[in-house]
Structure formats: C-alpha cells, structure tokens
Design a protein around this motif. Structure first.
Motif, PDB file in Angstrom:
ATOM      1  N   GLY A  42      37.131 -78.504 -50.018  1.00  0.00           N
ATOM      2  CA  GLY A  42      35.812 -79.641 -49.633  1.00  0.00           C
ATOM      3  C   GLY A  42      35.570 -80.041 -48.267  1.00  0.00           C
ATOM      4  N   ARG A  43      36.632 -79.608 -47.479  1.00  0.00           N
ATOM      5  CA  ARG A  43      36.488 -80.248 -46.084  1.00  0.00           C
ATOM      6  C   ARG A  43      35.121 -79.713 -45.295  1.00  0.00           C
ATOM      7  NH1 ARG A  43      39.763 -80.734 -41.252  1.00  0.00           N
ATOM      8  NH2 ARG A  43      38.399 -80.744 -39.780  1.00  0.00           N
ATOM      9  N   THR A  44      34.211 -80.456 -44.837  1.00  0.00           N
ATOM     10  CA  THR A  44      33.044 -80.243 -44.223  1.00  0.00           C
ATOM     11  C   THR A  44      33.257 -79.380 -42.892  1.00  0.00           C
ATOM     12  OG1 THR A  44      31.836 -81.878 -45.269  1.00  0.00           O
ATOM     13  CG2 THR A  44      30.620 -80.900 -43.527  1.00  0.00           C
ATOM     14  N   LEU A  45      32.514 -78.458 -42.487  1.00  0.00           N
ATOM     15  CA  LEU A  45      32.601 -77.683 -41.272  1.00  0.00           C
ATOM     16  C   LEU A  45      31.839 -78.110 -40.212  1.00  0.00           C
ATOM     17  CD1 LEU A  45      33.728 -74.065 -42.454  1.00  0.00           C
ATOM     18  CD2 LEU A  45      35.300 -75.965 -41.815  1.00  0.00           C
ATOM     19  N   LEU A  46      31.961 -77.987 -39.026  1.00  0.00           N
ATOM     20  CA  LEU A  46      31.276 -78.430 -38.074  1.00  0.00           C
ATOM     21  C   LEU A  46      31.120 -77.272 -37.107  1.00  0.00           C
ATOM     22  CD1 LEU A  46      32.438 -81.832 -37.309  1.00  0.00           C
ATOM     23  CD2 LEU A  46      30.473 -81.518 -38.792  1.00  0.00           C
ATOM     24  N   GLU A  47      29.979 -77.255 -36.146  1.00  0.00           N
ATOM     25  CA  GLU A  47      29.862 -76.211 -35.266  1.00  0.00           C
ATOM     26  C   GLU A  47      31.062 -75.915 -34.394  1.00  0.00           C
ATOM     27  OE1 GLU A  47      27.083 -73.556 -32.836  1.00  0.00           O
ATOM     28  OE2 GLU A  47      26.639 -74.882 -34.733  1.00  0.00           O
ATOM     29  N   ASP A  48      31.391 -74.670 -34.199  1.00  0.00           N
ATOM     30  CA  ASP A  48      32.562 -74.137 -33.430  1.00  0.00           C
ATOM     31  C   ASP A  48      33.903 -74.446 -33.781  1.00  0.00           C
ATOM     32  OD1 ASP A  48      31.016 -73.042 -31.301  1.00  0.00           O
ATOM     33  OD2 ASP A  48      30.853 -75.038 -30.228  1.00  0.00           O
ATOM     34  N   ASP A  49      34.150 -74.921 -35.346  1.00  0.00           N
ATOM     35  CA  ASP A  49      35.211 -75.150 -36.109  1.00  0.00           C
ATOM     36  C   ASP A  49      35.760 -73.594 -36.210  1.00  0.00           C
ATOM     37  OD1 ASP A  49      35.336 -77.598 -36.326  1.00  0.00           O
ATOM     38  OD2 ASP A  49      34.755 -77.873 -38.280  1.00  0.00           O
ATOM     39  N   ARG A  50      37.173 -73.688 -36.297  1.00  0.00           N
ATOM     40  CA  ARG A  50      37.953 -72.268 -36.583  1.00  0.00           C
ATOM     41  C   ARG A  50      38.738 -72.507 -37.915  1.00  0.00           C
ATOM     42  NH1 ARG A  50      37.037 -71.899 -31.374  1.00  0.00           N
ATOM     43  NH2 ARG A  50      37.508 -69.755 -30.325  1.00  0.00           N
ATOM     44  N   LEU A  51      38.250 -71.698 -38.761  1.00  0.00           N
ATOM     45  CA  LEU A  51      38.562 -71.512 -40.154  1.00  0.00           C
ATOM     46  C   LEU A  51      39.574 -70.194 -40.331  1.00  0.00           C
ATOM     47  CD1 LEU A  51      38.768 -72.433 -43.139  1.00  0.00           C
ATOM     48  CD2 LEU A  51      36.742 -71.058 -43.484  1.00  0.00           C
ATOM     49  N   VAL A  52      40.643 -70.598 -40.842  1.00  0.00           N
ATOM     50  CA  VAL A  52      41.601 -69.322 -41.204  1.00  0.00           C
ATOM     51  C   VAL A  52      41.871 -69.220 -42.349  1.00  0.00           C
ATOM     52  CG1 VAL A  52      43.881 -68.187 -40.602  1.00  0.00           C
ATOM     53  CG2 VAL A  52      42.692 -69.351 -38.870  1.00  0.00           C
ATOM     54  N   LEU A  53      41.660 -68.122 -43.148  1.00  0.00           N
ATOM     55  CA  LEU A  53      41.713 -67.993 -44.626  1.00  0.00           C
ATOM     56  C   LEU A  53      42.934 -67.092 -44.925  1.00  0.00           C
ATOM     57  CD1 LEU A  53      37.810 -67.266 -45.204  1.00  0.00           C
ATOM     58  CD2 LEU A  53      39.295 -69.372 -45.652  1.00  0.00           C
ATOM     59  N   ILE A  54      43.853 -67.533 -45.740  1.00  0.00           N
ATOM     60  CA  ILE A  54      44.999 -66.519 -45.836  1.00  0.00           C
ATOM     61  C   ILE A  54      45.271 -66.582 -47.284  1.00  0.00           C
ATOM     62  CG2 ILE A  54      47.501 -66.698 -45.704  1.00  0.00           C
ATOM     63  CD1 ILE A  54      47.114 -68.112 -42.915  1.00  0.00           C
ATOM     64  N   ARG A  55      45.516 -65.256 -47.740  1.00  0.00           N
ATOM     65  CA  ARG A  55      46.097 -65.395 -49.395  1.00  0.00           C
ATOM     66  C   ARG A  55      47.704 -65.113 -49.139  1.00  0.00           C
ATOM     67  NH1 ARG A  55      44.378 -60.308 -53.408  1.00  0.00           N
ATOM     68  NH2 ARG A  55      45.709 -60.892 -55.226  1.00  0.00           N
ATOM     69  N   ARG A  56      48.262 -65.980 -49.801  1.00  0.00           N
ATOM     70  CA  ARG A  56      49.803 -66.294 -49.815  1.00  0.00           C
ATOM     71  C   ARG A  56      50.164 -64.709 -50.360  1.00  0.00           C
ATOM     72  NH1 ARG A  56      48.645 -71.436 -50.823  1.00  0.00           N
ATOM     73  NH2 ARG A  56      49.662 -73.016 -49.378  1.00  0.00           N
ATOM     74  N   GLY A  57      51.371 -64.028 -49.743  1.00  0.00           N
ATOM     75  CA  GLY A  57      51.846 -62.982 -50.179  1.00  0.00           C
ATOM     76  C   GLY A  57      51.207 -61.532 -49.680  1.00  0.00           C
ATOM     77  N   GLU A  58      50.068 -61.684 -49.022  1.00  0.00           N
ATOM     78  CA  GLU A  58      49.161 -60.606 -48.692  1.00  0.00           C
ATOM     79  C   GLU A  58      49.830 -60.348 -47.200  1.00  0.00           C
ATOM     80  OE1 GLU A  58      44.898 -59.747 -49.112  1.00  0.00           O
ATOM     81  OE2 GLU A  58      45.093 -60.849 -47.302  1.00  0.00           O
ATOM     82  N   VAL A  59      50.222 -59.044 -47.123  1.00  0.00           N
ATOM     83  CA  VAL A  59      50.375 -58.575 -45.638  1.00  0.00           C
ATOM     84  C   VAL A  59      49.131 -58.270 -45.024  1.00  0.00           C
ATOM     85  CG1 VAL A  59      51.699 -56.918 -44.235  1.00  0.00           C
ATOM     86  CG2 VAL A  59      52.642 -57.799 -46.304  1.00  0.00           C
ATOM     87  N   PRO A  60      48.730 -58.930 -43.980  1.00  0.00           N
ATOM     88  CA  PRO A  60      47.472 -58.659 -43.352  1.00  0.00           C
ATOM     89  C   PRO A  60      47.441 -57.413 -42.600  1.00  0.00           C
ATOM     90  CG  PRO A  60      48.628 -60.232 -41.907  1.00  0.00           C
ATOM     91  CD  PRO A  60      49.489 -59.929 -43.262  1.00  0.00           C
TER      92      PRO A  60
END
Length: 271
Positions: A42-60
C-alpha cells in the motif's frame, strides 16, 4: 510520473501504490523495497522513487541481478560507486574483508595485490576457506568475489608490492587501501603512493590487534589525503594476537572510508 522499477525507468500513474506497480511488472514478487527499505504494497510512490521487486527463492537473470544485489542500498549510491576503481594492497585480514565489503557495495573494479599463499593460521580472521589452503590469496579472493558479485571486475596481482611497482599496479585507482601487516611495508606504500599521486586518497590500517574495546577503533585523517583506521597503537606482538572481531571492525572502517570518499564525503567527519 517517472519511477525506477528494478533500476529501469517506468512511467506510472501519479501517486500509485507499490503493490499496483508490482501487479503490473512482476506479480509474483513477494518482497517490495522502496528507496532501500522493505515496504508494504500500500505504500504510495512518488516521482523518482526506486522500487525493487523480488520473488523469494528465484534466481534472477544477469540483467536483473545488478539491481537486486543493491536493492537495500541508499538511493543514488550504486550509480556512483560502480564507476569507481579501488586498489587494495595486501589481502590478509584487513584486505580480504575490505574487498568483500566493497564488492557487496557494488564498486565497479578492484585491483588486489599480494604475494602470499593461504595457510591455516590465516583462517582465524581472513576471508578464506579450508578448500583454498595453499592457493595464492589474490586468486582465491577473486573467485570468492565472483561468487558474491560477478559485476565487479577484479584484477588479481600475485606479486610483492614494492616502491618500484606500486605506481604501475595502482596507477588507475580512485582510492587505495593499505592493508599490509608490517610497519615498513605500510610506510613504503604511503610514501610511494602519496608522492606519486598526491591528489588521490589512501586509506590505511593502524592498530587492531588483541581483544581490546571495539570503540577505540576510529577513522582519523592523518594528512591531507591519508586516512588511518584503527586505534593507532595496538600492534600485533608476542602475547597480543590478531583475531577476527577487531580486525574486521578496522577493515570495515576502511571500507566505509572508501565509500564515503567515493561519495564525496569526509571519512573522518562525525555525523
């Protein structure tokens, strides 16, 4: 508005939530990190924010790895340090720990130099393993760093650093770390490097033997571009050994001093 998702610029609706961006770009992600800190969907994002999305257990894949490795960094750090080259003279207790800290930080290139081989007494404080006994330290450390962060370019020099070759080995570095054991080697490197490259900083170690108080280990500015990390007095001697806790504290003072220098900060300044 423009934000960065796994370090890729994305155009998203104004004041959208981290969860809505996850659902759009990586629905299976179960760890959301906003500006270096784990956040709720639910965190609101603002201009220039950096969001990292990770799936636990997944090798990128290789393309994502660089962004995910530095997801917990303070924003803006990685872009600056990945362009830097740092030299480390000596990769024993201090130097091996400094190298690992800087690789985890994402420094772009490391030049490491040491003539020594790994032997059993090194394992009480140095960042090596039983199956590496007998190997040149620089080659073993290079292999370990590749397992941690393959994006760091490591130049391993298996040789003794002298006043005659120090400038050639470390001529391209932005910052040099002195991590020798002996006082005469320390003095040689400080004199050689500061004379040849007076505008480049040198981060040295001085005083971390024994098991004295951790808080006596500090970072001080000795001269214009020379910084000392340690308590300044406690040298190894009969009855005073070198052990992982205090050596590691001094090494991480050195690594943090390097980071602050690369970011344009004074390593010796109190916050």
């Amino acid at each position: 508005m423009l934000i960065f998702v796994n370090e890729i610029a994305r155009d998203v609706p104004a004041e959208c939530s981290a969860g809505s961006v996850r659902d759009r770009f990586k629905p299976a992600a179960d760890l959301l990190i906003v500006n270096g800190f784990p956040s709720e969907p639910g965190r609101t994002l603002l201009e220039d924010d950096r969001l990292v999305l990770i799936r636990r257990g997944e090798v990128p894949d290789a393309g994502e790895l660089d962004a995910l490795l530095t997801a917990r960094h303070t924003p803006g750090v990685h872009e600056r340090v990945k362009r830097a080259t740092v030299g480390i003279a000596g990769v024993g207790g201090l130097g091996s720990a400094v190298a690992i800290a800087l690789a985890r930080t994402g420094v772009g290139a490391l030049i490491i130099a040491d003539f020594d081989l790994i032997e059993p007494s090194n394992l009480n404080r140095q960042q090596y393993f039983l199956d590496q006994l007998g190997q040149p330290k620089v080659y073993a450390l290079r292999d370990t760093l590749a397992r941690i962060n393959p994006h760091v370019h490591v130049t391993a020099c298996h040789l003794r650093v002298t006043s005659g070759n120090a400038a050639e080995i470390f001529g391209s570095v932005d910052v040099l770390v002195e991590a020798f054991d002996r006082a005469d080697q320390k003095a040689m490197l400080a004199e050689t490097f500061t004379a040849r490259f007076p505008d480049r900083p040198l981060v040295a170690g001085s005083g971390m033997a024994g098991f004295g108080p951790a808080n006596t280990i500090l970072t001080r500015q000795a001269f214009d571009r020379l910084y000392l990390c340690g308590d300044g007095t406690t040298a190894a001697a009969p009855g005073i050994g070198l052990m992982a806790p205090r050596v590691g504290i001094a090494a991480h003072h050195q690594a943090n001093a390097v980071l602050r220098l690369l970011l344009g900060e004074d390593p010796s300044a109190e916050c």
